[in-house]
Write a protein that holds these residues in place. Structure first.
Motif, PDB file in Angstrom:
ATOM      1  N   ASN A  39       0.787  -1.231   0.000  1.00 58.72           N
ATOM      2  CA  ASN A  39       0.000   0.000   0.000  1.00 58.72           C
ATOM      3  C   ASN A  39       0.818   1.280   0.000  1.00 58.72           C
ATOM      4  O   ASN A  39       0.261   2.359   0.135  1.00 58.72           O
ATOM      5  N   SER A  40       2.113   1.186  -0.126  1.00 54.57           N
ATOM      6  CA  SER A  40       2.951   2.387  -0.093  1.00 54.57           C
ATOM      7  C   SER A  40       3.703   2.551  -1.403  1.00 54.57           C
ATOM      8  O   SER A  40       4.160   1.583  -1.994  1.00 54.57           O
ATOM      9  N   GLU A  41       3.838   3.787  -1.830  1.00 54.18           N
ATOM     10  CA  GLU A  41       4.623   4.105  -3.018  1.00 54.18           C
ATOM     11  C   GLU A  41       6.072   4.403  -2.640  1.00 54.18           C
ATOM     12  O   GLU A  41       6.893   4.648  -3.510  1.00 54.18           O
ATOM     13  N   TYR A  42       6.383   4.387  -1.368  1.00 60.83           N
ATOM     14  CA  TYR A  42       7.677   4.838  -0.883  1.00 60.83           C
ATOM     15  C   TYR A  42       8.460   3.699  -0.258  1.00 60.83           C
ATOM     16  O   TYR A  42       7.909   2.682   0.150  1.00 60.83           O
ATOM     17  N   PHE A  43       9.760   3.885  -0.136  1.00 65.15           N
ATOM     18  CA  PHE A  43      10.634   2.931   0.531  1.00 65.15           C
ATOM     19  C   PHE A  43      10.358   2.951   2.026  1.00 65.15           C
ATOM     20  O   PHE A  43      10.295   4.022   2.629  1.00 65.15           O
ATOM     21  N   LEU A  44      10.174   1.806   2.641  1.00 65.53           N
ATOM     22  CA  LEU A  44       9.845   1.722   4.067  1.00 65.53           C
ATOM     23  C   LEU A  44      11.080   1.366   4.873  1.00 65.53           C
ATOM     24  O   LEU A  44      11.938   0.617   4.423  1.00 65.53           O
ATOM     25  N   THR A  45      11.146   1.882   6.094  1.00 64.82           N
ATOM     26  CA  THR A  45      12.274   1.607   6.973  1.00 64.82           C
ATOM     27  C   THR A  45      11.822   0.774   8.160  1.00 64.82           C
ATOM     28  O   THR A  45      10.680   0.360   8.249  1.00 64.82           O
ATOM     29  N   LYS A  46      12.709   0.571   9.086  1.00 64.83           N
ATOM     30  CA  LYS A  46      12.468  -0.274  10.246  1.00 64.83           C
ATOM     31  C   LYS A  46      11.326   0.249  11.106  1.00 64.83           C
ATOM     32  O   LYS A  46      11.185   1.449  11.305  1.00 64.83           O
ATOM     33  N   SER A  47      10.529  -0.670  11.640  1.00 64.80           N
ATOM     34  CA  SER A  47       9.408  -0.327  12.503  1.00 64.80           C
ATOM     35  C   SER A  47       9.416  -1.239  13.727  1.00 64.80           C
ATOM     36  O   SER A  47      10.236  -2.131  13.833  1.00 64.80           O
ATOM     37  N   ALA A  48       8.481  -1.022  14.618  1.00 64.54           N
ATOM     38  CA  ALA A  48       8.385  -1.850  15.814  1.00 64.54           C
ATOM     39  C   ALA A  48       6.940  -2.255  16.042  1.00 64.54           C
ATOM     40  O   ALA A  48       6.015  -1.519  15.708  1.00 64.54           O
ATOM     41  N   VAL A  49       6.758  -3.456  16.613  1.00 69.93           N
ATOM     42  CA  VAL A  49       5.432  -3.961  16.935  1.00 69.93           C
ATOM     43  C   VAL A  49       5.419  -4.279  18.423  1.00 69.93           C
ATOM     44  O   VAL A  49       6.328  -4.926  18.937  1.00 69.93           O
ATOM     45  N   SER A  50       4.408  -3.806  19.117  1.00 73.71           N
ATOM     46  CA  SER A  50       4.258  -4.113  20.544  1.00 73.71           C
ATOM     47  C   SER A  50       2.886  -4.731  20.767  1.00 73.71           C
ATOM     48  O   SER A  50       1.925  -4.364  20.099  1.00 73.71           O
ATOM     49  N   ALA A  51       2.811  -5.662  21.702  1.00 70.18           N
ATOM     50  CA  ALA A  51       1.534  -6.316  21.977  1.00 70.18           C
ATOM     51  C   ALA A  51       1.455  -6.703  23.454  1.00 70.18           C
ATOM     52  O   ALA A  51       2.471  -6.929  24.100  1.00 70.18           O
ATOM     53  N   VAL A  52       0.248  -6.757  23.955  1.00 67.39           N
ATOM     54  CA  VAL A  52      -0.006  -7.246  25.304  1.00 67.39           C
ATOM     55  C   VAL A  52      -1.064  -8.323  25.176  1.00 67.39           C
ATOM     56  O   VAL A  52      -2.095  -8.131  24.544  1.00 67.39           O
ATOM     57  N   SER A  53      -0.801  -9.481  25.746  1.00 67.54           N
ATOM     58  CA  SER A  53      -1.789 -10.554  25.702  1.00 67.54           C
ATOM     59  C   SER A  53      -2.107 -11.005  27.125  1.00 67.54           C
ATOM     60  O   SER A  53      -1.352 -10.765  28.059  1.00 67.54           O
ATOM     61  N   GLU A  54      -3.235 -11.648  27.265  1.00 69.00           N
ATOM     62  CA  GLU A  54      -3.682 -12.127  28.567  1.00 69.00           C
ATOM     63  C   GLU A  54      -4.025 -13.602  28.438  1.00 69.00           C
ATOM     64  O   GLU A  54      -4.747 -14.005  27.528  1.00 69.00           O
ATOM     65  N   ASP A  55      -3.493 -14.421  29.359  1.00 63.08           N
ATOM     66  CA  ASP A  55      -3.816 -15.838  29.294  1.00 63.08           C
ATOM     67  C   ASP A  55      -5.093 -16.127  30.082  1.00 63.08           C
ATOM     68  O   ASP A  55      -5.753 -15.212  30.581  1.00 63.08           O
ATOM     69  N   ALA A  56      -5.452 -17.391  30.179  1.00 63.29           N
ATOM     70  CA  ALA A  56      -6.698 -17.783  30.827  1.00 63.29           C
ATOM     71  C   ALA A  56      -6.720 -17.442  32.317  1.00 63.29           C
ATOM     72  O   ALA A  56      -7.791 -17.346  32.920  1.00 63.29           O
ATOM     73  N   TYR A  57      -5.556 -17.220  32.913  1.00 65.86           N
ATOM     74  CA  TYR A  57      -5.467 -16.916  34.340  1.00 65.86           C
ATOM     75  C   TYR A  57      -5.392 -15.420  34.619  1.00 65.86           C
ATOM     76  O   TYR A  57      -5.197 -15.001  35.753  1.00 65.86           O
ATOM     77  N   GLY A  58      -5.507 -14.604  33.588  1.00 67.18           N
ATOM     78  CA  GLY A  58      -5.477 -13.160  33.764  1.00 67.18           C
ATOM     79  C   GLY A  58      -4.092 -12.565  33.834  1.00 67.18           C
ATOM     80  O   GLY A  58      -3.938 -11.406  34.195  1.00 67.18           O
ATOM     81  N   GLN A  59      -3.067 -13.356  33.511  1.00 69.65           N
ATOM     82  CA  GLN A  59      -1.706 -12.843  33.530  1.00 69.65           C
ATOM     83  C   GLN A  59      -1.408 -12.161  32.200  1.00 69.65           C
ATOM     84  O   GLN A  59      -1.724 -12.679  31.138  1.00 69.65           O
ATOM     85  N   HIS A  60      -0.781 -10.990  32.285  1.00 63.42           N
ATOM     86  CA  HIS A  60      -0.469 -10.214  31.093  1.00 63.42           C
ATOM     87  C   HIS A  60       0.966 -10.477  30.659  1.00 63.42           C
ATOM     88  O   HIS A  60       1.855 -10.611  31.484  1.00 63.42           O
ATOM     89  N   LYS A  61       1.154 -10.553  29.373  1.00 63.17           N
ATOM     90  CA  LYS A  61       2.501 -10.706  28.817  1.00 63.17           C
ATOM     91  C   LYS A  61       2.710  -9.613  27.791  1.00 63.17           C
ATOM     92  O   LYS A  61       1.925  -9.450  26.873  1.00 63.17           O
ATOM     93  N   ARG A  62       3.770  -8.839  27.990  1.00 70.27           N
ATOM     94  CA  ARG A  62       4.109  -7.775  27.036  1.00 70.27           C
ATOM     95  C   ARG A  62       5.171  -8.308  26.083  1.00 70.27           C
ATOM     96  O   ARG A  62       6.127  -8.945  26.500  1.00 70.27           O
ATOM     97  N   SER A  63       4.985  -8.015  24.819  1.00 65.94           N
ATOM     98  CA  SER A  63       5.937  -8.433  23.791  1.00 65.94           C
ATOM     99  C   SER A  63       6.254  -7.244  22.908  1.00 65.94           C
ATOM    100  O   SER A  63       5.373  -6.456  22.581  1.00 65.94           O
ATOM    101  N   ARG A  64       7.506  -7.126  22.536  1.00 67.10           N
ATOM    102  CA  ARG A  64       7.926  -6.075  21.608  1.00 67.10           C
ATOM    103  C   ARG A  64       8.852  -6.708  20.586  1.00 67.10           C
ATOM    104  O   ARG A  64       9.722  -7.493  20.929  1.00 67.10           O
TER     105      ARG A  64
END
Length: 108
Positions: A70-95
């Motif tokens: 979807n871009s007409e331009y050269f793309l550079t480095k990016s970052a993805v961050s996420a937070v998930s929750e398991d069945a016990y309500g514990q949160h895990k942060r990922s980057r």
């Protein structure tokens, strides 16, 4: 006097053209980033694996492919961050910084 006025008018026309092109480029890149974020989030949710690392890998791959498409331009480095929750309500942060060891090629 005419030459000075003509130079001023040409400078204003040039500035208007540059501003218009910058606005178009910013709009294009924002649209590519928005579509990549939505595609990555959808892939993260739709992946059947319970492992966060698998979900992040799928989200990264999908977001990168969507951004490049979807871009007409050269793309550079990016970052993805996420937070998930398991069945016990514990949160895990990922980057994840991507691409980690590969370079992004401009779209063909």
């Amino acid at each position: 006097m005419f030459a000075v006025s003509l130079m001023a008018i040409m400078a204003l026309v040039g500035a208007a053209l540059a501003l218009g092109m910058d606005s178009r480029a910013a709009s294009n890149l924002q649209n590519a980033a928005d579509s990549a974020a939505l595609a990555g989030a959808t892939a993260f949710i739709a992946t059947t694996s319970p492992r966060v690392q698998d979900r992040l890998a799928e989200a990264e791959t999908t977001a990168l492919a969507t951004a490049q498409a979807n871009s007409e331009y050269f793309l550079t480095k990016s970052a993805v961050s996420a937070v998930s929750e398991d069945a016990y309500g514990q949160h895990k942060r990922s980057r994840s910084d991507w691409p980690s060891s590969r370079s992004i090629q401009p779209p063909a």
